[in-house]
Design an enzyme around this catalytic site. Structure first.
Site, mmCIF file in Angstrom:
data_model
loop_
_atom_site.group_PDB
_atom_site.id
_atom_site.type_symbol
_atom_site.label_atom_id
_atom_site.label_comp_id
_atom_site.label_asym_id
_atom_site.label_seq_id
_atom_site.Cartn_x
_atom_site.Cartn_y
_atom_site.Cartn_z
ATOM 1 N N ASN A 97 6.489 10.444 -10.049
ATOM 2 C CA ASN A 97 7.361 10.579 -8.883
ATOM 3 C C ASN A 97 8.630 9.760 -9.118
ATOM 4 O O ASN A 97 8.549 8.612 -9.577
ATOM 5 C CB ASN A 97 6.647 10.038 -7.634
ATOM 6 C CG ASN A 97 7.597 9.884 -6.445
ATOM 7 O OD1 ASN A 97 8.014 10.871 -5.847
ATOM 8 N ND2 ASN A 97 7.975 8.652 -6.122
ATOM 9 N N GLU A 98 9.757 10.332 -8.814
ATOM 10 C CA GLU A 98 11.042 9.631 -8.947
ATOM 11 C C GLU A 98 11.051 8.769 -10.211
ATOM 12 O O GLU A 98 11.266 7.545 -10.169
ATOM 13 C CB GLU A 98 11.355 8.815 -7.678
ATOM 14 C CG GLU A 98 11.526 9.727 -6.471
ATOM 15 C CD GLU A 98 12.182 9.103 -5.247
ATOM 16 O OE1 GLU A 98 12.350 7.866 -5.210
ATOM 17 O OE2 GLU A 98 12.539 9.871 -4.332
ATOM 18 N N TYR A 142 17.385 13.238 0.863
ATOM 19 C CA TYR A 142 17.236 12.773 2.245
ATOM 20 C C TYR A 142 18.567 12.885 2.980
ATOM 21 O O TYR A 142 19.633 12.645 2.400
ATOM 22 C CB TYR A 142 16.752 11.317 2.263
ATOM 23 C CG TYR A 142 15.287 11.175 1.918
ATOM 24 C CD1 TYR A 142 14.310 11.406 2.878
ATOM 25 C CD2 TYR A 142 14.882 10.842 0.632
ATOM 26 C CE1 TYR A 142 12.954 11.290 2.568
ATOM 27 C CE2 TYR A 142 13.520 10.727 0.318
ATOM 28 C CZ TYR A 142 12.572 10.956 1.300
ATOM 29 O OH TYR A 142 11.231 10.856 0.996
ATOM 30 N N GLU A 147 10.480 16.126 -1.438
ATOM 31 C CA GLU A 147 10.795 15.115 -0.422
ATOM 32 C C GLU A 147 12.129 15.491 0.220
ATOM 33 O O GLU A 147 13.149 15.579 -0.478
ATOM 34 C CB GLU A 147 10.884 13.707 -1.026
ATOM 35 C CG GLU A 147 9.526 13.122 -1.368
ATOM 36 C CD GLU A 147 9.556 11.671 -1.828
ATOM 37 O OE1 GLU A 147 10.432 10.914 -1.344
ATOM 38 O OE2 GLU A 147 8.710 11.315 -2.661
ATOM 39 N N GLN A 185 7.831 12.250 6.261
ATOM 40 C CA GLN A 185 6.450 12.421 5.912
ATOM 41 C C GLN A 185 5.698 12.889 7.159
ATOM 42 O O GLN A 185 6.282 12.945 8.233
ATOM 43 C CB GLN A 185 5.889 11.118 5.382
ATOM 44 C CG GLN A 185 6.600 10.649 4.100
ATOM 45 C CD GLN A 185 5.841 9.539 3.366
ATOM 46 O OE1 GLN A 185 4.724 9.190 3.681
ATOM 47 N NE2 GLN A 185 6.493 8.976 2.365
#
Ligand code: AHR
Length: 510
Positions: free
Chosen positions: A191-192, A259, A314, A363
């Site tokens: 992840n990331e 985001y 995400e 989330q």
């Protein structure tokens, strides 16, 4: 998908009430499937998402099944969440799955270094998560640890959850109470990796990915869908390097995280924000369209047949935590602004359904843009929940391409298209059109040309509230909820819709 925005210029004042918005829906060109996996969610060990959100333990007075809240299961079933990503996020690259199986009183603890430094007792582990997914009726998406884990650890995990035959891992699974494998399809390889997952360069990560992906195969009857850790927002070089260096047959999805944050150093409050702040959030949310177009164009160069999915695993709004709460827990309220983010983002994903075939809102519970908030035994549905529930009619439906001409939503000298839209035909032949008016103060009248469509009726649902800052609370949980929409008039192939200010509408045409 051709979509064009013509922003009406200098039409404020006397012409403001004239309908400029126009949508042409190609009702006879519904071909591309809108994968239901776009409606995925995310459950990280972060704040009160897993512990206190999903999981309260078998001995809790809150009604539960094997420790998982019954109210949460019912709400997520109704939402039709297609997949659930776990255990992170940043947490995933610190997580050692073997510590979370077997008798709960024997499990070692883990310190959650990324999120609040709290010590967790590992009582929610692999069996708990995968059984919970079965209860909810959703596909699990496991994020593997390649930051601090080993190749052996990850292939053991695949073998543990997916292997039917005799092996050390399947034997251990059976000893721990599960005979049949869960057959987990979706696997994240880190992840990331550019950040909390190891601060890697894309060249290094690509090699690491190849190594992990090689050993992950072969333990499952079904096909494993391996997802490479993707770019941070507009880091197009990341996608370019991955696509160039990872062989096509070794990767099924490439991720992207974005985001809607105003400024990482000055995020602003989740409630009580100004219209300027709202506008900037929406600018960031609508930027998803450009991100998807540009990352997809890079992917097209190496994968013209679009075999590899762009997985936006995400996305969502990110604001300051609620005053008085742990800054590491990322607990934020959820207003009509979040409903607007959800509405426009899902429309963007639908309209790029040929490449965007999976996504995860960040989330699910009590963290960031949550669909559910809990407070002890109470649970509320957020405006985001309602949008995702209204929109789920698009899951696995066929996309109807559309052309959109929108009025401008202006704040100061900045402007954005006020209207966002997408349309699809479901397996029963019904057409759904999702419309969003992000303008905080003005109604929008839209003329929809249903080219070639033979419809007799139109019905609809609307989500709106007096102010974009409005939200549901534990005291007033139903302040914002969907209502019947009566603002659409159908005449032959023409539909006229009056969208209230700051609203999401889903129409059904039969
Ligand atoms: O969703 C919160 C965090 O945001 C995740 O752990 C991480 O992947 C991202 O930076």
């Amino acid at each position: 998908m051709k979509q064009w925005f013509i922003l009406s210029l200098a039409l404020s004042g006397c012409l403001a009430s004239v309908a400029q918005n126009e949508i042409i829906v190609q009702t006879d060109s519904a071909k591309t499937l809108i994968s239901k996996q776009i409606y995925g969610h995310f459950a990280e060990h972060l704040g009160r998402c897993v512990y206190g959100g999903f999981y309260v333990g078998e001995n809790s007075k809150i009604p539960n099944t094997a420790g998982v809240r019954n109210d949460v299961v019912a709400a997520l079933k109704k939402l039709k969440i297609a997949n659930l990503r776990w255990p992170g996020g940043c947490f995933a690259d610190t997580y050692h799955w073997k510590d979370g199986v077997g008798p709960k009183d024997k499990r070692p603890t883990i310190v959650n270094t990324w999120w609040g430094g709290v010590t967790e007792n590992n009582s929610f582990g692999t069996h708990d998560f995968l059984n919970m997914c079965e209860l909810i009726g959703t596909d699990p998406y496991l994020a593997g640890n390649i930051g601090s884990g080993t190749v052996q650890e990850l292939i053991d995990w695949v073998q543990y959850v997916n292997f039917e035959g005799e092996s050390p891992m399947s034997k251990w699974r059976r000893e721990n109470g599960r005979d049949k494998p869960w057959n987990v399809k979706f696997w994240g390889v880190g992840n990331e990796a550019w950040g909390c997952g190891g601060n890697m360069r894309p060249e290094y990560y690509s090699d690491l990915y190849r190594k992990y992906a090689t050993f992950m195969s072969g333990w499952s009857e079904g096909n494993i869908f391996r997802i490479a850790s993707g770019a941070n927002s507009a880091d197009y070089n990341w996608t370019e390097v991955l696509m160039k260096q990872i062989p096509r047959n070794m990767v099924q999805g490439v991720a992207l995280h974005h985001y809607s944050v105003i400024d990482w150093n000055k995020k602003g409050p989740a409630t009580g924000f100004t219209e300027e702040q709202y506008f900037t959030t929406m600018q960031r949310a609508l930027f998803m369209d450009s991100l998807v177009i540009k990352h997809s164009a890079i992917m097209d160069k190496y994968d013209p047949n679009k075999r590899i999915a762009l997985v936006v695993d995400e996305w969502g709004g990110w604001y300051d935590v609620e005053p008085g709460t742990n800054p590491g827990f990322l607990y934020q309220q959820n207003t009509m602004r979040d409903a607007m983010i959800a509405g426009v983002t899902l429309n963007i994903f639908h309209n790029h359904a040929d490449r965007v075939r999976m996504a995860n809102l960040a989330q699910t519970i009590n963290v960031l843009q949550a669909v559910l908030l809990t407070n002890e035994e109470k649970m509320i549905l957020t405006p985001t929940y309602h949008v995702m529930e209204m929109y789920n009619v698009h899951q696995d439906a066929k996309l109807m391409p559309l052309k959109l001409k929108s009025n401008a939503y202006k704040v100061g000298n900045r402007s954005l298209p006020a209207v966002s839209a997408s349309a699809s035909r479901d397996s029963l032949g019904n057409t759904h059109i999702s419309l969003v008016n992000i303008d905080a103060g003005k109604e929008q009248t839209i003329t929809v040309n249903l080219k070639g469509g033979k419809y007799k009726t139109v019905t609809g649902r609307v989500l709106t509230s007096g102010k974009v800052q409005d939200f549901n609370t534990f005291e007033a949980p139903e302040k914002i909820k969907p209502a019947t929409f009566n603002g659409a008039i159908l005449k032959g192939e023409a539909l006229t819709v009056k969208l209230p200010a700051c609203s999401v509408v889903v129409l059904e045409l039969k």
